[in-house]
Motif scaffolding. Structure first.
Motif, PDB file in Angstrom:
ATOM      1  N   LEU A  57       1.166  -1.228   8.037  1.00  0.00           N
ATOM      2  CA  LEU A  57       0.085  -0.680   7.232  1.00  0.00           C
ATOM      3  C   LEU A  57       0.392  -0.851   5.749  1.00  0.00           C
ATOM      4  CD1 LEU A  57      -2.479   1.136   6.886  1.00  0.00           C
ATOM      5  CD2 LEU A  57      -0.931   3.094   7.060  1.00  0.00           C
ATOM      6  N   ALA A  58      -0.583  -1.358   5.006  1.00  0.00           N
ATOM      7  CA  ALA A  58      -0.458  -1.493   3.557  1.00  0.00           C
ATOM      8  C   ALA A  58      -1.802  -1.165   2.921  1.00  0.00           C
ATOM      9  CB  ALA A  58      -0.018  -2.904   3.174  1.00  0.00           C
ATOM     10  N   VAL A  59      -1.770  -0.864   1.619  1.00  0.00           N
ATOM     11  CA  VAL A  59      -2.984  -0.533   0.880  1.00  0.00           C
ATOM     12  C   VAL A  59      -3.032  -1.372  -0.386  1.00  0.00           C
ATOM     13  CG1 VAL A  59      -4.288   1.260  -0.317  1.00  0.00           C
ATOM     14  CG2 VAL A  59      -2.991   1.828   1.743  1.00  0.00           C
ATOM     15  N   ALA A  60      -4.175  -1.998  -0.640  1.00  0.00           N
ATOM     16  CA  ALA A  60      -4.423  -2.721  -1.882  1.00  0.00           C
ATOM     17  C   ALA A  60      -5.479  -1.957  -2.670  1.00  0.00           C
ATOM     18  CB  ALA A  60      -4.898  -4.138  -1.600  1.00  0.00           C
ATOM     19  N   THR A  72      -0.672  -3.746  -4.419  1.00  0.00           N
ATOM     20  CA  THR A  72      -0.480  -3.497  -2.985  1.00  0.00           C
ATOM     21  C   THR A  72       0.792  -2.693  -2.774  1.00  0.00           C
ATOM     22  OG1 THR A  72      -1.613  -5.563  -2.405  1.00  0.00           O
ATOM     23  CG2 THR A  72      -0.228  -4.557  -0.715  1.00  0.00           C
ATOM     24  N   ILE A  73       0.702  -1.644  -1.970  1.00  0.00           N
ATOM     25  CA  ILE A  73       1.880  -0.881  -1.570  1.00  0.00           C
ATOM     26  C   ILE A  73       2.002  -0.928  -0.057  1.00  0.00           C
ATOM     27  CG2 ILE A  73       1.856   0.614  -3.590  1.00  0.00           C
ATOM     28  CD1 ILE A  73       0.593   2.753  -1.899  1.00  0.00           C
ATOM     29  N   GLY A  74       3.216  -0.959   0.425  1.00  0.00           N
ATOM     30  CA  GLY A  74       3.496  -1.145   1.843  1.00  0.00           C
ATOM     31  C   GLY A  74       4.243  -2.459   1.997  1.00  0.00           C
ATOM     32  N   THR A  75       4.657  -2.783   3.170  1.00  0.00           N
ATOM     33  CA  THR A  75       4.098  -2.374   4.447  1.00  0.00           C
ATOM     34  C   THR A  75       4.883  -1.195   5.033  1.00  0.00           C
ATOM     35  OG1 THR A  75       3.366  -4.633   4.859  1.00  0.00           O
ATOM     36  CG2 THR A  75       3.592  -3.226   6.780  1.00  0.00           C
ATOM     37  N   PHE A  76       4.132  -0.241   5.656  1.00  0.00           N
ATOM     38  CA  PHE A  76       4.712   0.878   6.362  1.00  0.00           C
ATOM     39  C   PHE A  76       4.450   0.692   7.849  1.00  0.00           C
ATOM     40  CE2 PHE A  76       2.956   2.300   2.295  1.00  0.00           C
ATOM     41  CZ  PHE A  76       4.111   2.731   1.651  1.00  0.00           C
TER      42      PHE A  76
END
Length: 211
Positions: A57-60, A72-76
């Motif tokens: 899971l990541a968020v842009a 972009t943060i992640g990947t979790f």
């Protein structure tokens, strides 16, 4: 009904239809089960995300509606131990600013334009208007994969949520009865989690505004 068969045989029981024949439509869970934007401050926000299974899971996010120059943060990794959910805190944001975002599942963007968005709060101590909304007992549906299809809320059950959303509140306080776990014979944590998942399923037409 939304029995989470995911390709396996789904056993559907309806205790109210003994000896009768009824046809059901079963479908698998969507990859992104739900997302909640909360804890919105002047410089930060928290995204709570639920997925259908273990995924990266990541968020842009960006101030541009087309997500150009996105961060972009992640990947979790989301896992079964946390019911395939993850909270992601985004910091370093600008106050009173609209941000657009996309969710990346296993490296694949989930949303297409127009992208979902949120607006950060004004700086602390700044005068302004904050709209609060509140409610309870949302008259949801119990049509789902846990046990039986006992209640299918009418379409009008969604009207109050559409009405609340139309006012553009900054904050919503849910006072209770956001899921009817006892009516669904849910007596343990996995069963409670499943009922809450169904409550956030936007594919149920009488639940879309709530979701």
């Amino acid at each position: 009904t939304n029995v989470p068969g995911n390709g396996r045989t789904a056993h559907i029981r309806d205790r109210g239809m003994e000896g009768a024949v009824k046809v059901y439509r079963a479908f698998a869970e969507a990859p992104l089960r739900y997302i909640t934007v909360g804890h919105v401050g002047p410089n930060s926000v928290r995204l709570a995300v639920g997925t259908d299974r273990s995924r990266g899971l990541a968020v842009a996010y960006s101030t541009n509606a087309n997500l150009s120059a996105a961060t972009t943060i992640g990947t979790f990794l989301v896992s079964a131990a946390e019911d395939y959910t993850r909270s992601i805190d985004i910091s370093g944001l600008r106050p009173d600013t609209r941000y657009f975002y996309n969710i990346m599942l296993d490296g694949v963007p989930y949303y297409a334009a127009p992208y979902p968005n949120f607006r950060t709060a004004v700086p602390h101590g700044t005068p302004g208007v904050v709209r609060f909304a509140f409610g309870s007992c949302y008259m949801g549906t119990s049509a789902g994969g846990y046990g039986t299809v006992a209640l299918n809320a009418p379409q009008r059950a969604d009207r109050i949520w559409k009405s609340i959303a139309s006012t553009g509140p900054n904050f919503f306080l849910h006072l209770g009865d956001s899921a009817y776990c006892d009516n669904m014979s849910a007596w343990n944590l996995p069963a409670y989690r499943l009922v809450h998942r169904h409550a956030m399923d936007g594919r149920l037409t009488n639940m879309t505004a709530y979701a």
